[in-house]
Design a protein around this motif. Structure first.
Motif, PDB file in Angstrom:
ATOM      1  N   MET A 167      10.773  -8.420  18.276  1.00 28.15           N
ATOM      2  CA  MET A 167       9.480  -8.465  17.608  1.00 28.15           C
ATOM      3  C   MET A 167       9.389  -7.362  16.569  1.00 28.15           C
ATOM      4  SD  MET A 167       5.679  -7.854  19.154  1.00 28.15           S
ATOM      5  CE  MET A 167       5.886  -6.082  19.046  1.00 28.15           C
ATOM      6  N   THR A 168       8.894  -7.698  15.395  1.00 28.67           N
ATOM      7  CA  THR A 168       8.652  -6.706  14.352  1.00 28.67           C
ATOM      8  C   THR A 168       7.162  -6.418  14.266  1.00 28.67           C
ATOM      9  OG1 THR A 168      10.568  -7.446  13.077  1.00 28.67           O
ATOM     10  CG2 THR A 168       8.884  -6.179  11.906  1.00 28.67           C
ATOM     11  N   THR A 169       6.812  -5.163  14.338  1.00 32.54           N
ATOM     12  CA  THR A 169       5.417  -4.753  14.221  1.00 32.54           C
ATOM     13  C   THR A 169       4.958  -4.889  12.779  1.00 32.54           C
ATOM     14  OG1 THR A 169       5.744  -3.165  16.010  1.00 32.54           O
ATOM     15  CG2 THR A 169       3.797  -2.872  14.621  1.00 32.54           C
ATOM     16  N   LYS A 170       3.799  -5.470  12.560  1.00 29.41           N
ATOM     17  CA  LYS A 170       3.264  -5.646  11.210  1.00 29.41           C
ATOM     18  C   LYS A 170       2.693  -4.333  10.667  1.00 29.41           C
ATOM     19  CE  LYS A 170       2.068 -10.567  11.408  1.00 29.41           C
ATOM     20  NZ  LYS A 170       0.961 -11.562  11.280  1.00 29.41           N
ATOM     21  N   LEU A 171       2.842  -4.152   9.371  1.00 32.32           N
ATOM     22  CA  LEU A 171       2.268  -3.002   8.670  1.00 32.32           C
ATOM     23  C   LEU A 171       1.051  -3.451   7.870  1.00 32.32           C
ATOM     24  CD1 LEU A 171       2.294  -0.081   7.531  1.00 32.32           C
ATOM     25  CD2 LEU A 171       3.815  -0.939   5.723  1.00 32.32           C
ATOM     26  N   SER A 172      -0.115  -2.927   8.242  1.00 36.08           N
ATOM     27  CA  SER A 172      -1.322  -3.143   7.467  1.00 36.08           C
ATOM     28  C   SER A 172      -1.648  -1.842   6.735  1.00 36.08           C
ATOM     29  CB  SER A 172      -2.491  -3.542   8.379  1.00 36.08           C
ATOM     30  OG  SER A 172      -3.648  -3.846   7.613  1.00 36.08           O
ATOM     31  N   VAL A 173      -1.791  -1.915   5.431  1.00 40.50           N
ATOM     32  CA  VAL A 173      -2.032  -0.721   4.624  1.00 40.50           C
ATOM     33  C   VAL A 173      -3.525  -0.519   4.422  1.00 40.50           C
ATOM     34  CG1 VAL A 173      -1.652   0.408   2.404  1.00 40.50           C
ATOM     35  CG2 VAL A 173       0.186  -0.936   3.456  1.00 40.50           C
ATOM     36  N   ASN A 174      -4.006   0.625   4.885  1.00 44.89           N
ATOM     37  CA  ASN A 174      -5.413   0.993   4.685  1.00 44.89           C
ATOM     38  C   ASN A 174      -5.549   1.567   3.277  1.00 44.89           C
ATOM     39  OD1 ASN A 174      -7.855   2.577   4.581  1.00 44.89           O
ATOM     40  ND2 ASN A 174      -7.968   2.438   6.809  1.00 44.89           N
ATOM     41  N   ILE A 175      -6.384   0.955   2.442  1.00 47.91           N
ATOM     42  CA  ILE A 175      -6.481   1.345   1.037  1.00 47.91           C
ATOM     43  C   ILE A 175      -7.730   2.160   0.718  1.00 47.91           C
ATOM     44  CG2 ILE A 175      -5.008  -0.554   0.293  1.00 47.91           C
ATOM     45  CD1 ILE A 175      -7.489  -2.078  -0.592  1.00 47.91           C
ATOM     46  N   ASN A 176      -8.342   2.743   1.745  1.00 49.74           N
ATOM     47  CA  ASN A 176      -9.520   3.583   1.512  1.00 49.74           C
ATOM     48  C   ASN A 176      -9.270   4.702   0.508  1.00 49.74           C
ATOM     49  OD1 ASN A 176     -10.801   2.063   3.486  1.00 49.74           O
ATOM     50  ND2 ASN A 176     -11.644   3.833   4.543  1.00 49.74           N
ATOM     51  N   LYS A 177      -8.089   5.347   0.602  1.00 51.00           N
ATOM     52  CA  LYS A 177      -7.806   6.490  -0.262  1.00 51.00           C
ATOM     53  C   LYS A 177      -7.710   6.087  -1.733  1.00 51.00           C
ATOM     54  CE  LYS A 177      -7.774  10.039   2.456  1.00 51.00           C
ATOM     55  NZ  LYS A 177      -8.426   9.363   3.586  1.00 51.00           N
ATOM     56  N   ILE A 178      -7.317   4.855  -1.988  1.00 48.70           N
ATOM     57  CA  ILE A 178      -7.296   4.362  -3.371  1.00 48.70           C
ATOM     58  C   ILE A 178      -8.717   4.262  -3.898  1.00 48.70           C
ATOM     59  CG2 ILE A 178      -6.583   2.461  -4.869  1.00 48.70           C
ATOM     60  CD1 ILE A 178      -4.310   4.192  -3.658  1.00 48.70           C
ATOM     61  N   ALA A 179      -9.628   3.816  -3.042  1.00 50.66           N
ATOM     62  CA  ALA A 179     -11.037   3.751  -3.439  1.00 50.66           C
ATOM     63  C   ALA A 179     -11.611   5.156  -3.657  1.00 50.66           C
ATOM     64  CB  ALA A 179     -11.841   3.010  -2.374  1.00 50.66           C
ATOM     65  N   THR A 180     -11.201   6.105  -2.835  1.00 52.00           N
ATOM     66  CA  THR A 180     -11.655   7.487  -3.001  1.00 52.00           C
ATOM     67  C   THR A 180     -11.230   8.028  -4.361  1.00 52.00           C
ATOM     68  OG1 THR A 180     -11.511   7.897  -0.622  1.00 52.00           O
ATOM     69  CG2 THR A 180     -11.522   9.826  -2.055  1.00 52.00           C
ATOM     70  N   LEU A 181      -9.992   7.790  -4.727  1.00 50.90           N
ATOM     71  CA  LEU A 181      -9.469   8.252  -6.010  1.00 50.90           C
ATOM     72  C   LEU A 181     -10.201   7.569  -7.165  1.00 50.90           C
ATOM     73  CD1 LEU A 181      -7.321  10.003  -7.374  1.00 50.90           C
ATOM     74  CD2 LEU A 181      -5.726   8.079  -7.186  1.00 50.90           C
ATOM     75  N   ARG A 182     -10.431   6.277  -7.055  1.00 53.27           N
ATOM     76  CA  ARG A 182     -11.181   5.548  -8.080  1.00 53.27           C
ATOM     77  C   ARG A 182     -12.579   6.122  -8.256  1.00 53.27           C
ATOM     78  NH1 ARG A 182     -13.374  -0.026  -6.048  1.00 53.27           N
ATOM     79  NH2 ARG A 182     -14.506   1.527  -4.813  1.00 53.27           N
ATOM     80  N   ASN A 183     -13.262   6.343  -7.133  1.00 46.16           N
ATOM     81  CA  ASN A 183     -14.649   6.791  -7.177  1.00 46.16           C
ATOM     82  C   ASN A 183     -14.790   8.200  -7.741  1.00 46.16           C
ATOM     83  OD1 ASN A 183     -15.097   4.352  -5.946  1.00 46.16           O
ATOM     84  ND2 ASN A 183     -15.724   5.199  -3.975  1.00 46.16           N
ATOM     85  N   ALA A 184     -13.714   8.998  -7.651  1.00 46.15           N
ATOM     86  CA  ALA A 184     -13.777  10.376  -8.131  1.00 46.15           C
ATOM     87  C   ALA A 184     -14.057  10.448  -9.625  1.00 46.15           C
ATOM     88  CB  ALA A 184     -12.462  11.098  -7.808  1.00 46.15           C
TER      89      ALA A 184
END
Length: 239
Positions: free
Chosen positions: A1-18
């Protein structure tokens, strides 16, 4: 079994909002990391929308062709958003409004009635429901009682102990995964997982279906590049 990788993109939104504009573009970033091989996108909108905005959740719906996971505290506003967007998975997190980041799992016994009601509403709408829990066997049994489809193991303590060289800290997580498997509850994990510790964690946890990684992955990408880092994780998650 291969564990799935889900990427949390909150930090991209933080950078955008800055800067108050649309750079980096959140939708484009989500498209790109999926093209690089990520098997899911995770967002965690908070009531003050200090990083992910509620509109982002709507905008991402049409472009997430892998697994769409929305995390958050199930206040009514959040629940209405999830029921509108209908992601593949919702992950319930008991973070306070002013929390910088998630810092504890649910007490599934104390909040049994509340969680049962919330999970029932999501499941009636065809949304798989996961709940964020500490590595405590009683909380796993409680997760079964409230009807959760999956649990997400809160891995901050593991990551901290691993950085100190204490690999034995994995044991409580193994025990909880074993119990979840026995109860036919799926096992996810997240918080402070990184390129340094992910391979060890994934190999030790039986039946690990998915990890959600954001802060470390984005920080590592500053040096190594997003495409490269996503594929480094995928390689380490193969079992």
């Amino acid at each position: 079994m291969t564990t799935k990788l889900s990427v949390n993109i909150n930090k991209i939104a933080t950078l955008r909002n800055a800067r108050g504009g649309d750079v980096p573009n959140l939708v484009k970033f989500a498209k790109d990391v999926q093209n690089y091989g990520a098997q899911g996108i995770t967002i965690h909108p908070r009531p003050d929308e200090r990083h992910i905005r509620y509109q982002d959740a709507r905008d991402l719906k049409s472009i997430v062709h892998t697994e769409y996971n929305i995390e958050g505290n199930p206040i009514r506003k959040f629940m209405d958003l999830v029921l509108e967007v209908k992601p593949m998975q919702v992950t319930l997190v008991p973070d306070s409004i002013d929390a910088i980041t998630s810092n504890a799992g649910w007490n599934t016994i104390q909040h049994k009635d509340f969680l049962t009601e919330v999970i029932s509403e999501f499941k009636k709408n065809g949304i798989r429901t996961s709940i964020f829990v500490d590595p405590d066997l009683a909380m796993i049994d409680g997760a079964k009682e409230v009807g959760a489809d999956r649990i997400e193991l809160y891995t901050e303590e593991f990551a901290h102990q691993y950085s100190l060289g204490n690999k034995k800290a994995i044991q409580s997580y193994i025990d909880c995964a074993v119990r979840s498997n026995e109860l036919e509850i799926g096992v996810n994990a997240g918080h402070d997982l990184s390129l340094e510790n992910i391979e060890f964690f994934a190999k030790e946890i039986p039946g690990l279906l998915e990890v959600s990684i954001g802060h470390a992955l984005i920080a590592e990408s500053l040096y190594l590049g997003v495409d490269n880092v996503v594929n480094m994780y995928l390689k380490k998650l193969k079992q």
